[in-house]
Design a protein around this motif. Structure first.
Motif, PDB file in Angstrom:
ATOM      1  N   THR A 210       0.829  -1.204   0.000  1.00 25.95           N
ATOM      2  CA  THR A 210       0.000   0.000   0.000  1.00 25.95           C
ATOM      3  C   THR A 210       0.864   1.256   0.000  1.00 25.95           C
ATOM      4  O   THR A 210       0.561   2.238  -0.694  1.00 25.95           O
ATOM      5  N   GLN A 211       1.948   1.243   0.745  1.00 29.76           N
ATOM      6  CA  GLN A 211       2.845   2.402   0.741  1.00 29.76           C
ATOM      7  C   GLN A 211       3.418   2.645  -0.657  1.00 29.76           C
ATOM      8  O   GLN A 211       3.529   3.790  -1.101  1.00 29.76           O
ATOM      9  N   LEU A 212       3.765   1.572  -1.355  1.00 28.77           N
ATOM     10  CA  LEU A 212       4.281   1.709  -2.717  1.00 28.77           C
ATOM     11  C   LEU A 212       3.202   2.258  -3.651  1.00 28.77           C
ATOM     12  O   LEU A 212       3.458   3.172  -4.445  1.00 28.77           O
ATOM     13  N   ILE A 213       1.998   1.725  -3.531  1.00 30.29           N
ATOM     14  CA  ILE A 213       0.903   2.168  -4.392  1.00 30.29           C
ATOM     15  C   ILE A 213       0.536   3.621  -4.093  1.00 30.29           C
ATOM     16  O   ILE A 213       0.235   4.402  -5.009  1.00 30.29           O
ATOM     17  N   MET A 214       0.582   3.999  -2.832  1.00 30.49           N
ATOM     18  CA  MET A 214       0.341   5.402  -2.479  1.00 30.49           C
ATOM     19  C   MET A 214       1.360   6.309  -3.160  1.00 30.49           C
ATOM     20  O   MET A 214       1.013   7.396  -3.642  1.00 30.49           O
ATOM     21  N   SER A 215       2.613   5.870  -3.197  1.00 31.26           N
ATOM     22  CA  SER A 215       3.654   6.702  -3.812  1.00 31.26           C
ATOM     23  C   SER A 215       3.418   6.882  -5.305  1.00 31.26           C
ATOM     24  O   SER A 215       3.849   7.885  -5.891  1.00 31.26           O
ATOM     25  N   GLN A 216       2.710   5.932  -5.931  1.00 31.01           N
ATOM     26  CA  GLN A 216       2.437   6.032  -7.364  1.00 31.01           C
ATOM     27  C   GLN A 216       1.354   7.069  -7.674  1.00 31.01           C
ATOM     28  O   GLN A 216       1.110   7.372  -8.842  1.00 31.01           O
ATOM     29  N   LEU A 217       0.727   7.587  -6.628  1.00 30.96           N
ATOM     30  CA  LEU A 217      -0.284   8.637  -6.799  1.00 30.96           C
ATOM     31  C   LEU A 217       0.310  10.028  -6.637  1.00 30.96           C
ATOM     32  O   LEU A 217      -0.415  11.030  -6.707  1.00 30.96           O
ATOM     33  N   TYR A 218       1.613  10.124  -6.431  1.00 27.05           N
ATOM     34  CA  TYR A 218       2.219  11.420  -6.160  1.00 27.05           C
ATOM     35  C   TYR A 218       2.077  12.398  -7.325  1.00 27.05           C
ATOM     36  O   TYR A 218       2.074  13.613  -7.129  1.00 27.05           O
ATOM     37  N   GLY A 219       1.953  11.889  -8.533  1.00 27.69           N
ATOM     38  CA  GLY A 219       1.749  12.781  -9.666  1.00 27.69           C
ATOM     39  C   GLY A 219       0.481  13.593  -9.533  1.00 27.69           C
ATOM     40  O   GLY A 219       0.413  14.754  -9.962  1.00 27.69           O
ATOM     41  N   TYR A 220      -0.547  12.986  -8.929  1.00 27.52           N
ATOM     42  CA  TYR A 220      -1.799  13.711  -8.677  1.00 27.52           C
ATOM     43  C   TYR A 220      -1.638  14.671  -7.504  1.00 27.52           C
ATOM     44  O   TYR A 220      -2.227  15.748  -7.481  1.00 27.52           O
ATOM     45  N   ILE A 221      -0.846  14.265  -6.514  1.00 26.76           N
ATOM     46  CA  ILE A 221      -0.734  15.034  -5.279  1.00 26.76           C
ATOM     47  C   ILE A 221       0.029  16.333  -5.482  1.00 26.76           C
ATOM     48  O   ILE A 221      -0.351  17.390  -4.970  1.00 26.76           O
ATOM     49  N   PHE A 222       1.113  16.275  -6.220  1.00 26.22           N
ATOM     50  CA  PHE A 222       1.987  17.438  -6.337  1.00 26.22           C
ATOM     51  C   PHE A 222       1.636  18.350  -7.512  1.00 26.22           C
ATOM     52  O   PHE A 222       2.320  19.339  -7.757  1.00 26.22           O
ATOM     53  N   GLY A 223       0.574  18.044  -8.235  1.00 23.36           N
ATOM     54  CA  GLY A 223       0.268  18.820  -9.425  1.00 23.36           C
ATOM     55  C   GLY A 223      -0.678  19.980  -9.221  1.00 23.36           C
ATOM     56  O   GLY A 223      -0.922  20.753 -10.148  1.00 23.36           O
ATOM     57  N   GLY A 224      -1.224  20.131  -8.019  1.00 25.02           N
ATOM     58  CA  GLY A 224      -2.234  21.161  -7.801  1.00 25.02           C
ATOM     59  C   GLY A 224      -1.656  22.494  -7.373  1.00 25.02           C
ATOM     60  O   GLY A 224      -0.441  22.651  -7.207  1.00 25.02           O
TER      61      GLY A 224
END
Length: 354
Positions: A210-224
């Motif tokens: 889950t920690q790895l999969i969460m990190s794969q969402l960082y593109g959404y997190i840092f784009g705003g």
């Protein structure tokens, strides 16, 4: 009374080895047939567990929060039941604890300890031996959470990640994945271990995935869009349950904050130096175990004494703060949140009023 409770907590901690050995010796003498099959190795584990139980007791006494100790015994009842141990074992542990504490601790301090033990004695028969699942297909993204966890428990991290990727591609939000998938799945993993349905290795694998999969969402997190607010998040002492603090950090980042996530097992001195160097608006501290709450209190005290301390707002969260709603005030924090979204709202509220 707070000073008496603090002294009693210290006495329990200072004499934990003597108390644990004495409790187990008395329990074994009264329940010989129950413990006989476990032999010497079982007795060693029993002493280890008694030390653990005394750590919870010491923290609950020092914080004057009997509900924390009662909750620990409710948790233990589920663990014992699903491993074939009778309730009489837990009941006897509490009885022996009450007797040994009375015999070893100064009489002036037992008045702060015995009501906390009594709270566990009273609640134990009422505590359930089965716990409802934290995942329901009727809840938002419940079907996704159920399927996601099933893939992880099969050892298929790629398939689990594919499900999250599909959901994001279909328009799901990062906060939906955190609050409605990752969070209930982590709680469910704890429940499944508690009920002896998965191993520690299973839980560790699923959490790491889950920690790895969460990190794969960082593109959404840092784009705003960004704002000018800064936050540091951490876990205290030897706390190794870091995924909750990471969810908080991710959600703050998603909402425009500049975050500095320190992770698990961070010494108080390192947190304080980071606060001084980074000068955040908010420090978020996570503790999953009652035995770590005093470390939260000590960390907050250290931060308050640092140059940046007076202007840094402090949030706390984790299981103990959900059990005892007023606990955040006792450790010296400015607010708490039952989950990452509530923590974000609390932080915004603190800064909007300053």
């Amino acid at each position: 009374m707070p000073e008496l409770s603090s002294l009693a907590s210290g006495e329990l901690s200072d004499h934990v080895d003597v108390l644990a050995e004495s409790i187990v010796a008395r329990q074994y003498s009264r329940q010989k047939e129950l413990w006989k099959p476990y032999g010497e190795a079982g007795r060693v584990r029993a002493v280890r567990d008694a030390r653990y139980h005394l750590e919870f007791l010491a923290n609950a006494v020092g914080l004057e929060e009997p509900a924390l100790f009662a909750d620990y015994y409710a948790w233990s009842r589920v663990v014992f039941h699903h491993r074939g141990l009778p309730d009489s074992a837990l009941g006897m542990t509490l009885e022996c604890t009450r007797e040994i504490v009375t015999e070893i601790l100064p009489a002036a301090l037992t008045g702060a300890v015995l009501p906390v033990v009594a709270a566990a004695v009273d609640y134990l028969p009422l505590a359930p031996v089965d716990i409802d699942s934290f995942i329901s297909r009727d809840k938002p993204y419940g079907s996704l959470a159920s399927d996601y966890l099933a893939r992880l428990l099969e050892g298929n991290r790629s398939a689990a990640g594919y499900l999250i990727g599909n959901a994001m591609g279909a328009g799901a939000k990062v906060e939906d994945m955190h609050l409605h998938v990752f969070q209930p799945c982590q709680w469910e993993l704890g429940r499944l271990w508690q009920m002896n349905r998965i191993t520690v290795a299973d839980e560790h694998y699923c959490t790491a995935a889950t920690q790895l999969i969460m990190s794969q969402l960082y593109g959404y997190i840092f784009g705003g869009p960004r704002n000018e607010r800064k936050m540091v998040s951490t876990c205290v002492g030897d706390e190794m349950h870091e995924i909750g603090a990471r969810m908080v950090s991710d959600l703050f980042e998603l909402n425009g904050w500049d975050t500095h996530y320190l992770g698990a097992n961070v010494p108080a001195e390192s947190v304080a130096s980071t606060i001084e160097r980074y000068n955040p608006d908010v420090l978020a501290i996570s503790a999953t175990l009652v035995s770590h709450v005093n470390a939260v209190k000590d960390l907050i005290h250290k931060v308050r004494e640092s140059p940046a301390g007076p202007r840094t707002r402090i949030l706390v969260g984790g299981h103990p703060f959900r059990i005892a709603p007023g606990l955040w005030q006792k450790v010296g924090a400015d607010a708490t949140g039952v989950d990452a979204l509530q923590a974000l709202r609390a932080a915004d509220g603190l800064l909007d009023t300053t």
